[in-house]
Motif scaffolding. Structure first.
Motif, mmCIF file in Angstrom:
data_model
loop_
_atom_site.group_PDB
_atom_site.id
_atom_site.type_symbol
_atom_site.label_atom_id
_atom_site.label_comp_id
_atom_site.label_asym_id
_atom_site.label_seq_id
_atom_site.Cartn_x
_atom_site.Cartn_y
_atom_site.Cartn_z
ATOM 1 N N MET A 1 0.767 -1.064 0.001
ATOM 2 C CA MET A 1 -0.055 0.032 0.043
ATOM 3 C C MET A 1 1.039 1.230 -0.210
ATOM 4 S SD MET A 1 -3.113 -0.670 0.028
ATOM 5 C CE MET A 1 -4.026 0.714 0.620
ATOM 6 N N SER A 2 2.053 1.161 0.618
ATOM 7 C CA SER A 2 2.932 2.476 0.954
ATOM 8 C C SER A 2 3.268 2.881 -0.493
ATOM 9 C CB SER A 2 3.866 2.034 1.719
ATOM 10 O OG SER A 2 4.783 1.465 1.465
ATOM 11 N N GLY A 3 4.038 1.977 -1.259
ATOM 12 C CA GLY A 3 4.409 2.319 -2.722
ATOM 13 C C GLY A 3 3.388 3.291 -3.572
ATOM 14 N N PRO A 4 2.393 2.703 -3.798
ATOM 15 C CA PRO A 4 1.439 3.581 -4.701
ATOM 16 C C PRO A 4 0.938 4.816 -3.948
ATOM 17 C CG PRO A 4 0.906 1.063 -4.827
ATOM 18 C CD PRO A 4 1.852 1.324 -3.460
ATOM 19 N N LEU A 5 0.664 4.891 -2.865
ATOM 20 C CA LEU A 5 0.500 5.986 -2.153
ATOM 21 C C LEU A 5 1.136 7.116 -2.235
ATOM 22 C CD1 LEU A 5 -1.748 7.467 -0.474
ATOM 23 C CD2 LEU A 5 -0.645 6.336 1.550
ATOM 24 N N TYR A 6 2.502 6.708 -1.968
ATOM 25 C CA TYR A 6 3.648 7.888 -2.156
ATOM 26 C C TYR A 6 3.742 8.140 -3.524
ATOM 27 C CZ TYR A 6 5.133 7.327 2.717
ATOM 28 O OH TYR A 6 5.037 7.373 3.991
ATOM 29 N N LEU A 7 3.495 7.215 -4.435
ATOM 30 C CA LEU A 7 3.701 7.602 -5.819
ATOM 31 C C LEU A 7 2.671 8.765 -6.247
ATOM 32 C CD1 LEU A 7 5.217 7.387 -8.454
ATOM 33 C CD2 LEU A 7 3.487 5.377 -8.804
ATOM 34 N N HIS A 8 1.271 8.231 -5.726
ATOM 35 C CA HIS A 8 0.284 9.245 -6.041
ATOM 36 C C HIS A 8 0.417 10.572 -5.627
ATOM 37 C CE1 HIS A 8 -3.712 10.480 -6.922
ATOM 38 N NE2 HIS A 8 -3.836 10.780 -5.258
ATOM 39 N N PHE B 1 -7.326 4.822 -16.169
ATOM 40 C CA PHE B 1 -8.276 6.018 -16.414
ATOM 41 C C PHE B 1 -7.764 7.192 -16.640
ATOM 42 C CE2 PHE B 1 -11.498 9.331 -15.353
ATOM 43 C CZ PHE B 1 -12.289 9.077 -16.258
ATOM 44 N N ARG B 2 -6.777 7.350 -15.950
ATOM 45 C CA ARG B 2 -6.170 8.725 -15.891
ATOM 46 C C ARG B 2 -5.098 8.910 -16.918
ATOM 47 N NH1 ARG B 2 -6.362 8.789 -9.919
ATOM 48 N NH2 ARG B 2 -4.299 7.919 -9.863
ATOM 49 N N LYS B 3 -4.586 7.620 -17.210
ATOM 50 C CA LYS B 3 -3.730 7.434 -18.204
ATOM 51 C C LYS B 3 -4.275 7.663 -19.578
ATOM 52 C CE LYS B 3 0.431 4.556 -19.164
ATOM 53 N NZ LYS B 3 1.353 3.617 -18.484
ATOM 54 N N SER B 4 -5.396 7.098 -19.655
ATOM 55 C CA SER B 4 -5.829 7.320 -21.061
ATOM 56 C C SER B 4 -6.401 8.699 -21.142
ATOM 57 C CB SER B 4 -7.393 6.339 -20.899
ATOM 58 O OG SER B 4 -8.142 6.818 -22.190
ATOM 59 N N ALA B 5 -6.863 9.410 -20.133
ATOM 60 C CA ALA B 5 -7.239 10.884 -20.381
ATOM 61 C C ALA B 5 -6.041 11.684 -20.736
ATOM 62 C CB ALA B 5 -7.769 11.523 -19.150
ATOM 63 N N LEU B 6 -4.817 11.487 -20.099
ATOM 64 C CA LEU B 6 -3.488 12.084 -20.168
ATOM 65 C C LEU B 6 -3.195 11.972 -21.804
ATOM 66 C CD1 LEU B 6 -1.431 11.056 -17.118
ATOM 67 C CD2 LEU B 6 -2.366 13.401 -17.765
ATOM 68 N N GLU B 7 -3.486 10.612 -22.275
ATOM 69 C CA GLU B 7 -3.080 10.472 -23.474
ATOM 70 C C GLU B 7 -3.817 11.204 -24.822
ATOM 71 O OE1 GLU B 7 -1.228 8.834 -26.895
ATOM 72 O OE2 GLU B 7 -0.697 7.961 -24.654
ATOM 73 N N GLN B 8 -5.107 11.374 -24.338
ATOM 74 C CA GLN B 8 -5.937 12.317 -25.134
ATOM 75 C C GLN B 8 -5.706 13.659 -25.070
ATOM 76 O OE1 GLN B 8 -8.284 11.262 -27.409
ATOM 77 N NE2 GLN B 8 -7.847 9.033 -26.707
ATOM 78 N N LEU B 9 -5.468 14.119 -23.875
ATOM 79 C CA LEU B 9 -4.882 15.511 -23.602
ATOM 80 C C LEU B 9 -3.465 15.766 -24.333
ATOM 81 C CD1 LEU B 9 -5.372 18.186 -22.364
ATOM 82 C CD2 LEU B 9 -4.104 17.495 -20.224
ATOM 83 N N SER B 10 -2.430 14.722 -24.354
ATOM 84 C CA SER B 10 -1.421 14.925 -25.136
ATOM 85 C C SER B 10 -1.447 15.060 -26.671
ATOM 86 C CB SER B 10 -0.584 13.708 -24.742
ATOM 87 O OG SER B 10 0.728 13.666 -25.496
ATOM 88 N N ARG C 1 4.467 7.675 -15.689
ATOM 89 C CA ARG C 1 4.390 7.651 -13.984
ATOM 90 C C ARG C 1 2.969 7.007 -13.585
ATOM 91 N NH1 ARG C 1 6.655 12.769 -12.121
ATOM 92 N NH2 ARG C 1 6.284 11.921 -10.260
ATOM 93 N N GLU C 2 2.208 7.448 -14.505
ATOM 94 C CA GLU C 2 0.732 7.215 -13.892
ATOM 95 C C GLU C 2 0.401 5.654 -13.970
ATOM 96 O OE1 GLU C 2 -2.152 7.465 -11.998
ATOM 97 O OE2 GLU C 2 -1.823 9.576 -12.506
ATOM 98 N N GLU C 3 -0.093 5.097 -12.858
ATOM 99 C CA GLU C 3 -0.519 3.653 -12.693
ATOM 100 C C GLU C 3 -2.297 3.624 -13.087
ATOM 101 O OE1 GLU C 3 0.875 1.978 -9.162
ATOM 102 O OE2 GLU C 3 3.210 2.454 -9.798
ATOM 103 N N ASN C 4 -2.992 4.576 -12.626
ATOM 104 C CA ASN C 4 -4.154 4.291 -12.846
ATOM 105 C C ASN C 4 -4.630 4.610 -14.506
ATOM 106 O OD1 ASN C 4 -7.055 5.884 -13.136
ATOM 107 N ND2 ASN C 4 -6.912 5.147 -11.190
#
Length: 433
Positions: free
Chosen positions: A1-8, A62-71, A57-60
């Protein structure tokens, strides 16, 4: 749990920076005039770089797909903007009728003339407001005399290691007399006085603001005798710097800092005094704050100053208030700024005029003038205002009751929370004025 949380948590700052850059480009895009193409391009490009980094760096999902469209969208926008700038640059430099070097020289002369006109418009002539017309603020007046008046009148006193103050910041609540002090300075000295606001220094054309600032200081150095540059609302130019601020804003701050430092060189040390004012000193960038040798707090007027303000504003009316009336006025206006008191006094002065409009009975004086009176007064004349010759109508004498009545509609505009912030700032950085 600590790894993804700190990354977020680590990603939040990059998301905020990307949003700030995108907001900068969006704000510029919504303008209808004076659009800064370079700012739009910088906003898109910087946001795109952060988005591409976040995608890796994004693991989620849904957010990764949104970032791709924005890019993809930002890539298209950036390409269009770069193409547009290329066309603009080509049209600016390509002329079939005028040689490029001639066109450039004419352009430089045009902008230089405009900058000189802006600077010369800020020069004000010696006014009729002196330090005697500014109520209270004894320490602020003394410091300004030491810094400006004394070196001009008694240069022999400032020898060896003793040098007058060069840069002074006046800060305090709105309406406490900072600008009025600056006006008094212009009356006390026989020097060139520049009264500058952020509107004078900031241009919508990229690069012009820095040139105006540079030429302002050069213009001041070239004058005969000492020059005083007064910049009002300095916080509108010198707010704390951040990674998301626009590039041209950062360049303006850098140029002003450079000129403030340059005021200490041999050519300018005896020529320029910089006086600035602000209502929000805590918003100033620390680099600017350090460069002010004196930071003087201009507080709300105390009891004696409030009495003096009443005397100053009613001096031309020839009214003489008793000591008890002055004390009553001072006690009733605790917490009022100088501007608040001016509004209060003006409102009180209207009371006799309002009675003139409503009066139905009049008293005729020995010199044939008519003043309002009650219906039961001896020799009262019943008439409306329109039934009297306009040039013979006179209002009654102003009384202290008029000021007390005006208190019901004219209130203090300074909150206790604001005063607490000024007190805290003064304890850390300032001097009482």
């Amino acid at each position: 749990m600590s790894g993804p949380l700190y990354l977020h948590v680590d990603l939040v700052k990059d998301y905020q920076d990307a949003a700030a850059w995108l907001s900068t480009a969006s704000e510029e895009c919504q303008k209808t005039t004076c659009v800064d193409l370079s700012t739009m391009i910088a906003g898109c490009d910087n946001c795109l770089a952060l988005i591409n980094e976040l995608k890796n760096r994004e693991e989620n999902s849904f957010r990764k797909s949104a970032l791709e469209q924005l890019s993809i969208s930002l890539c298209n926008s950036s390409r269009i903007l770069h193409t547009k700038r290329t066309k603009v640059d080509s049209s600016n430099h390509g002329s079939q009728h005028t040689p490029a070097h001639v066109k450039g020289e004419k352009g430089n002369e045009h902008w230089q003339t405009k900058r000189r006109a802006v600077i010369e418009d800020t020069i004000i002539q010696q006014g009729n407001i002196s330090f005697r017309d500014v109520a209270g603020l004894a320490e602020a007046k003394e410091t300004l005399r030491e810094a400006i008046v004394m070196p001009i009148e008694y240069p022999q006193l400032f020898t060896g290691g003793l040098k007058p103050w060069k840069r002074v910041l006046l800060y305090g609540p709105p309406g406490t007399g900072k600008s009025r002090l600056a006006q008094a300075v212009s009356s006390e000295i026989h020097s060139t006085f520049y009264c500058v606001s952020s509107a004078d220094l900031i241009s919508s054309w990229v690069g012009e603001s820095e040139k105006i600032i540079r030429e302002l200081f050069q213009h001041a150095i070239q004058q005969t005798g000492r020059s005083v540059i007064f910049i009002d609302e300095i916080d509108s130019i010198c707010r704390s710097r951040s990674s998301s601020e626009e590039e041209h804003t950062r360049r303006v701050k850098t140029e002003l800092l450079r000129q403030m430092e340059g005021a200490d060189n041999a050519a300018a040390v005896e020529k320029i005094f910089l006086l600035c004012a602000t209502n929000r000193p805590w918003e100033l960038d620390s680099a600017f704050l350090r460069r002010f040798q004196k930071r003087i707090y201009i507080p709300l007027p105390d009891s004696n100053a409030r009495r003096d303000i009443l005397k100053i504003h009613t001096k031309s009316s020839g009214i003489k208030f008793s000591e008890g009336e002055l004390q009553l006025f001072a006690a009733s206006t605790e917490g009022y700024s100088g501007s608040d008191l001016s509004n209060l006094i003006l409102s009180a002065m209207y009371e006799p005029v309002r009675e003139v409009q409503k009066a139905t009975h009049w008293f005729e004086t020995e010199d044939g003038l008519f003043t309002p009176c009650s219906s039961s007064a001896l020799n009262a004349i019943e008439k409306s205002l329109t039934g009297l010759p306009p040039d013979l109508v006179r209002p009654r004498q102003l009384t202290i009751e008029d000021f007390l009545k005006a208190l019901s509609s004219c209130h203090s505009t300074i909150s206790h929370a604001e005063l607490d912030r000024f007190t805290e700032f003064t304890e850390k950085y300032g001097h009482c004025g």
